[in-house]
Design a protein around this motif. Structure first.
Motif, PDB file in Angstrom:
ATOM      1  N   GLY A 184       0.836  -1.190   0.000  1.00  0.00           N
ATOM      2  CA  GLY A 184       0.000   0.000   0.000  1.00  0.00           C
ATOM      3  C   GLY A 184       0.867   1.234   0.000  1.00  0.00           C
ATOM      4  N   PRO A 185       0.262   2.421  -0.181  1.00  0.00           N
ATOM      5  CA  PRO A 185       1.046   3.655  -0.177  1.00  0.00           C
ATOM      6  C   PRO A 185       1.594   3.960   1.213  1.00  0.00           C
ATOM      7  CG  PRO A 185      -1.298   4.160  -0.263  1.00  0.00           C
ATOM      8  CD  PRO A 185      -1.173   2.678  -0.418  1.00  0.00           C
ATOM      9  N   LEU A 186       2.792   4.512   1.251  1.00  0.00           N
ATOM     10  CA  LEU A 186       3.419   4.927   2.508  1.00  0.00           C
ATOM     11  C   LEU A 186       3.395   3.833   3.565  1.00  0.00           C
ATOM     12  CD1 LEU A 186       1.965   8.498   2.431  1.00  0.00           C
ATOM     13  CD2 LEU A 186       4.405   7.986   2.545  1.00  0.00           C
ATOM     14  N   HIS A 187       3.576   2.602   3.120  1.00  0.00           N
ATOM     15  CA  HIS A 187       3.419   1.467   4.023  1.00  0.00           C
ATOM     16  C   HIS A 187       4.415   1.524   5.171  1.00  0.00           C
ATOM     17  CE1 HIS A 187       2.232  -2.584   5.173  1.00  0.00           C
ATOM     18  NE2 HIS A 187       3.513  -2.873   5.283  1.00  0.00           N
ATOM     19  N   ARG A 188       5.669   1.849   4.885  1.00  0.00           N
ATOM     20  CA  ARG A 188       6.682   1.862   5.945  1.00  0.00           C
ATOM     21  C   ARG A 188       6.530   3.063   6.867  1.00  0.00           C
ATOM     22  NH1 ARG A 188      12.179   1.305   2.666  1.00  0.00           N
ATOM     23  NH2 ARG A 188      10.963   2.636   1.275  1.00  0.00           N
ATOM     24  N   VAL A 189       5.929   4.131   6.367  1.00  0.00           N
ATOM     25  CA  VAL A 189       5.803   5.355   7.159  1.00  0.00           C
ATOM     26  C   VAL A 189       4.542   5.350   8.015  1.00  0.00           C
ATOM     27  CG1 VAL A 189       5.629   7.867   7.024  1.00  0.00           C
ATOM     28  CG2 VAL A 189       7.072   6.628   5.412  1.00  0.00           C
ATOM     29  N   LEU A 190       3.415   4.990   7.411  1.00  0.00           N
ATOM     30  CA  LEU A 190       2.124   5.089   8.099  1.00  0.00           C
ATOM     31  C   LEU A 190       1.501   3.745   8.432  1.00  0.00           C
ATOM     32  CD1 LEU A 190       0.453   7.971   6.030  1.00  0.00           C
ATOM     33  CD2 LEU A 190       1.788   8.143   8.139  1.00  0.00           C
ATOM     34  N   GLY A 191       2.023   2.657   7.853  1.00  0.00           N
ATOM     35  CA  GLY A 191       1.415   1.358   8.093  1.00  0.00           C
ATOM     36  C   GLY A 191       0.226   1.126   7.179  1.00  0.00           C
ATOM     37  N   PRO A 192      -0.377  -0.054   7.267  1.00  0.00           N
ATOM     38  CA  PRO A 192      -1.464  -0.398   6.345  1.00  0.00           C
ATOM     39  C   PRO A 192      -2.763   0.351   6.604  1.00  0.00           C
ATOM     40  CG  PRO A 192      -1.130  -2.151   7.958  1.00  0.00           C
ATOM     41  CD  PRO A 192       0.002  -1.187   8.142  1.00  0.00           C
ATOM     42  N   GLY A 350       5.533  -1.442  12.285  1.00  0.00           N
ATOM     43  CA  GLY A 350       6.234  -2.384  13.150  1.00  0.00           C
ATOM     44  C   GLY A 350       6.581  -1.818  14.507  1.00  0.00           C
ATOM     45  N   ASP A 351       6.553  -0.486  14.652  1.00  0.00           N
ATOM     46  CA  ASP A 351       6.902   0.141  15.932  1.00  0.00           C
ATOM     47  C   ASP A 351       5.689   0.345  16.843  1.00  0.00           C
ATOM     48  OD1 ASP A 351       9.501   0.251  15.156  1.00  0.00           O
ATOM     49  OD2 ASP A 351       9.766   2.398  15.481  1.00  0.00           O
ATOM     50  N   TYR A 352       4.486   0.214  16.321  1.00  0.00           N
ATOM     51  CA  TYR A 352       3.292   0.469  17.118  1.00  0.00           C
ATOM     52  C   TYR A 352       2.470  -0.810  17.238  1.00  0.00           C
ATOM     53  CZ  TYR A 352       1.070   0.750  12.498  1.00  0.00           C
ATOM     54  OH  TYR A 352       0.629   0.468  11.228  1.00  0.00           O
ATOM     55  N   ASP A 353       1.577  -0.841  18.220  1.00  0.00           N
ATOM     56  CA  ASP A 353       0.759  -2.040  18.389  1.00  0.00           C
ATOM     57  C   ASP A 353      -0.723  -1.815  18.112  1.00  0.00           C
ATOM     58  OD1 ASP A 353      -0.163  -0.801  20.811  1.00  0.00           O
ATOM     59  OD2 ASP A 353       1.487  -1.733  21.916  1.00  0.00           O
ATOM     60  N   ARG A 354      -1.130  -0.551  17.932  1.00  0.00           N
ATOM     61  CA  ARG A 354      -2.518  -0.305  17.546  1.00  0.00           C
ATOM     62  C   ARG A 354      -2.661   1.109  17.004  1.00  0.00           C
ATOM     63  NH1 ARG A 354      -6.537  -0.336  22.630  1.00  0.00           N
ATOM     64  NH2 ARG A 354      -7.981   0.027  20.901  1.00  0.00           N
ATOM     65  N   VAL A 355      -3.735   1.306  16.225  1.00  0.00           N
ATOM     66  CA  VAL A 355      -4.115   2.633  15.743  1.00  0.00           C
ATOM     67  C   VAL A 355      -5.485   2.948  16.316  1.00  0.00           C
ATOM     68  CG1 VAL A 355      -4.660   4.053  13.724  1.00  0.00           C
ATOM     69  CG2 VAL A 355      -2.782   2.412  13.618  1.00  0.00           C
ATOM     70  N   VAL A 356      -5.621   4.122  16.896  1.00  0.00           N
ATOM     71  CA  VAL A 356      -6.886   4.578  17.456  1.00  0.00           C
ATOM     72  C   VAL A 356      -7.412   5.721  16.592  1.00  0.00           C
ATOM     73  CG1 VAL A 356      -7.985   5.696  19.436  1.00  0.00           C
ATOM     74  CG2 VAL A 356      -6.279   3.900  19.807  1.00  0.00           C
ATOM     75  N   TRP A 357      -8.678   5.636  16.225  1.00  0.00           N
ATOM     76  CA  TRP A 357      -9.297   6.620  15.347  1.00  0.00           C
ATOM     77  C   TRP A 357     -10.252   7.506  16.137  1.00  0.00           C
ATOM     78  CZ3 TRP A 357      -7.722   6.044  10.233  1.00  0.00           C
ATOM     79  CH2 TRP A 357      -7.149   4.801   9.893  1.00  0.00           C
ATOM     80  N   ARG A 358     -10.228   8.787  15.852  1.00  0.00           N
ATOM     81  CA  ARG A 358     -11.165   9.757  16.446  1.00  0.00           C
ATOM     82  C   ARG A 358     -11.783  10.542  15.292  1.00  0.00           C
ATOM     83  NH1 ARG A 358     -11.241  14.150  20.979  1.00  0.00           N
ATOM     84  NH2 ARG A 358     -10.266  12.528  22.235  1.00  0.00           N
ATOM     85  N   GLY A 359     -13.094  10.400  15.089  1.00  0.00           N
ATOM     86  CA  GLY A 359     -13.750  11.129  14.013  1.00  0.00           C
ATOM     87  C   GLY A 359     -14.331  10.187  12.979  1.00  0.00           C
ATOM     88  N   PHE A 369      -4.235   7.995  15.830  1.00  0.00           N
ATOM     89  CA  PHE A 369      -3.129   7.945  16.777  1.00  0.00           C
ATOM     90  C   PHE A 369      -2.474   6.568  16.706  1.00  0.00           C
ATOM     91  CE2 PHE A 369      -6.253  10.898  18.469  1.00  0.00           C
ATOM     92  CZ  PHE A 369      -5.483  11.987  18.836  1.00  0.00           C
ATOM     93  N   TRP A 370      -1.156   6.566  16.666  1.00  0.00           N
ATOM     94  CA  TRP A 370      -0.396   5.324  16.732  1.00  0.00           C
ATOM     95  C   TRP A 370       0.086   5.138  18.167  1.00  0.00           C
ATOM     96  CZ3 TRP A 370      -0.761   8.414  12.600  1.00  0.00           C
ATOM     97  CH2 TRP A 370      -0.917   7.833  11.334  1.00  0.00           C
ATOM     98  N   LEU A 371      -0.224   3.987  18.751  1.00  0.00           N
ATOM     99  CA  LEU A 371       0.104   3.737  20.150  1.00  0.00           C
ATOM    100  C   LEU A 371       1.011   2.523  20.291  1.00  0.00           C
ATOM    101  CD1 LEU A 371      -2.514   5.537  20.385  1.00  0.00           C
ATOM    102  CD2 LEU A 371      -3.033   4.253  22.474  1.00  0.00           C
ATOM    103  N   ARG A 372       1.810   2.542  21.321  1.00  0.00           N
ATOM    104  CA  ARG A 372       2.554   1.359  21.750  1.00  0.00           C
ATOM    105  C   ARG A 372       2.521   1.323  23.267  1.00  0.00           C
ATOM    106  NH1 ARG A 372       8.194   1.551  19.665  1.00  0.00           N
ATOM    107  NH2 ARG A 372       8.584   2.876  21.489  1.00  0.00           N
ATOM    108  N   GLY A 373       1.999   0.230  23.797  1.00  0.00           N
ATOM    109  CA  GLY A 373       1.893   0.122  25.240  1.00  0.00           C
ATOM    110  C   GLY A 373       1.039   1.202  25.859  1.00  0.00           C
TER     111      GLY A 373
END
Length: 435
Positions: A184-192, A350-359, A369-373
């Motif tokens: 996908g686009p910007l896969h390494r920067v933003l993730g899938p 690979g650096d984060y464990d979840r994405v949280v969406w607002r909106g 938001f990209w979160l880890r722990g």
């Protein structure tokens, strides 16, 4: 301040121009010399992939300062003449024509250069890169010239430059095909997760993606691009090809002078928190600088407009002997079609464990938001404004947040912040290209 000193800046981009501006604003009375290997006075790069490229901005709008600013502020410009060597023992810079310029302090803002495709056919007319104003001039002619609605522009790479050019071309009625080896686009920067949102945006505007493929060769007719062949073996017609597969820092001058470089995984010139290199009289800022993170030996190199905008002045103050700790949260912005976004932080795949969406993700009006722990590593606001300061404060705090509260638009982001003031305003919001 000592008016007998000479400060030299090598690199005619935003970081170098802002460094020169800051030296004068801080009262430096000595010589300021700015060396650029292009004949153009210092300019900003974001418009090259968006407003200027699409014909919505005039050429003069890309320059950092008006033409007369440099003479009025006694900044000596050496343009169209590259620096070819640094003599650290004599404290001299040698130019290509043999001119030798002395320095008491030296700033390297040499930037980066586009990666080449390295496949058959790259010598054909109609193969483009986009890093310099001259590149944008040539590509703009392709996108606005006759026959632009015929064969597609093929873009190798779905990074920020590739996507912004795809948007500009599509809005001008140019068919676009993007070939990208990642899923996908910007896969390494933003993730899938965010990649899927951006892919949907472009697909709705007629851009065709070829994910999981690379260009294998470029084919021509009478010395001009006529088509490409991908690694799947398929041939695609092409009006022109843009190589947008990334850039490498321009470190050859620093390397030949014996300055310490970062390892290959990061690249660039190794600098400390004050943007000082391994030589205490030489500093580096912008795309070429790989800054130390804490004392663990890790480094990060940021290739965005906001980094150049702020690192140039920070380096100038360090050259003046001021106490400097350059530790801004990485930030960039982009405009594509009717979508604007700002991204703060650092959360590669690979650096984060979840994405949280607002909106509302479907309407592309949200903050992700990209979160880890449970800690916020990065945040992206799309068509939502005036939240960058809060996002950056959450990142800086390092505190755990409740994902449910983070996702709830009824809970103000300020309610999730620590009590202490931010210490850093966003200050970089804008529009006009990847920053």
């Amino acid at each position: 301040m000592d008016g007998t000193q000479t400060f030299v800046i090598i690199g005619g981009g935003l970081a170098g121009a802002k460094a020169a501006e800051t030296l004068r604003a801080e009262g430096f009375g000595g010589r300021v010399i700015l060396i650029g290997d292009e004949h153009e006075q210092p300019y900003e790069r974001p418009p090259l992939s968006k407003a200027y490229l699409a014909g919505r901005a005039e050429r003069d709008s890309v320059f950092v300062h008006p033409a007369g600013w440099y003479a009025a502020h006694r900044v000596e410009l050496h343009l169209g003449q590259p620096a070819v060597a640094i003599d650290r023992e004599r404290r001299e810079v040698r130019l290509g024509d043999g001119t030798r310029l002395p320095y008491d302090a030296l700033l390297l803002t040499t930037g980066a250069e586009p990666l080449r495709l390295g496949i058959p056919g790259t010598e054909l007319a109609g193969v483009h890169h986009l890093r310099r104003l001259a590149h944008a001039d040539h590509l703009r002619g392709v996108l606005t010239g006759p026959g632009r609605d015929e064969d597609p522009l093929v873009i190798a790479g779905a990074g920020w430059v590739g996507l912004e050019v795809a948007a500009a071309a599509s809005e001008l009625g140019v068919p676009v095909v993007v070939v990208e080896p990642a899923p996908g686009p910007l896969h390494r920067v933003l993730g899938p997760e965010l990649g899927e949102v951006l892919a949907g945006l472009h697909t709705e505007h007629g851009v065709r993606f070829r994910f999981g493929e690379r260009l294998a060769s470029i084919e021509g007719r009478d010395g001009i691009v006529a088509g490409v062949r991908t690694t799947s073996g398929e041939r695609l017609p092409a009006r022109a090809v843009l190589a947008a597969i990334g850039a490498r820092p321009r470190t050859s001058l620093a390397a030949s002078a014996g300055l310490a470089l970062a390892d290959e995984g990061v690249g660039g010139i190794a600098v400390d928190a004050a943007l000082r290199t391994s030589d205490p009289r030489i500093f580096a800022a912008g795309d070429v600088a790989a800054q130390e993170l804490g004392h663990g030996g890790d480094r990060r190199r940021v290739e965005h407009w906001a980094n150049a905008l702020h690192a140039g002045p920070a380096a100038a103050r360090a050259m003046l002997g001021q106490e400097v700790v350059f530790d801004r949260v990485p930030y960039f912005f982009s405009d594509q079609y009717d979508m604007g976004l700002e991204y703060s932080g650092w959360a590669p795949a690979g650096d984060y464990d979840r994405v949280v969406w607002r909106g509302d993700v479907a309407k592309r009006t949200f903050v992700a938001f990209w979160l880890r722990g449970g800690r916020v590593l990065a945040g992206l606001n799309m068509n939502v404004w005036d939240v960058t300061d809060a996002v950056q404060r959450l990142i800086r705090s390092g505190r755990r947040v409740d994902p449910a509260a983070l996702a709830d638009p009824a809970v103000p982001l300020t309610a999730l912040l620590p009590d202490e003031p931010s210490g850093e305003a966003a200050g970089e919001a804008g529009s006009g290209g990847a920053g």
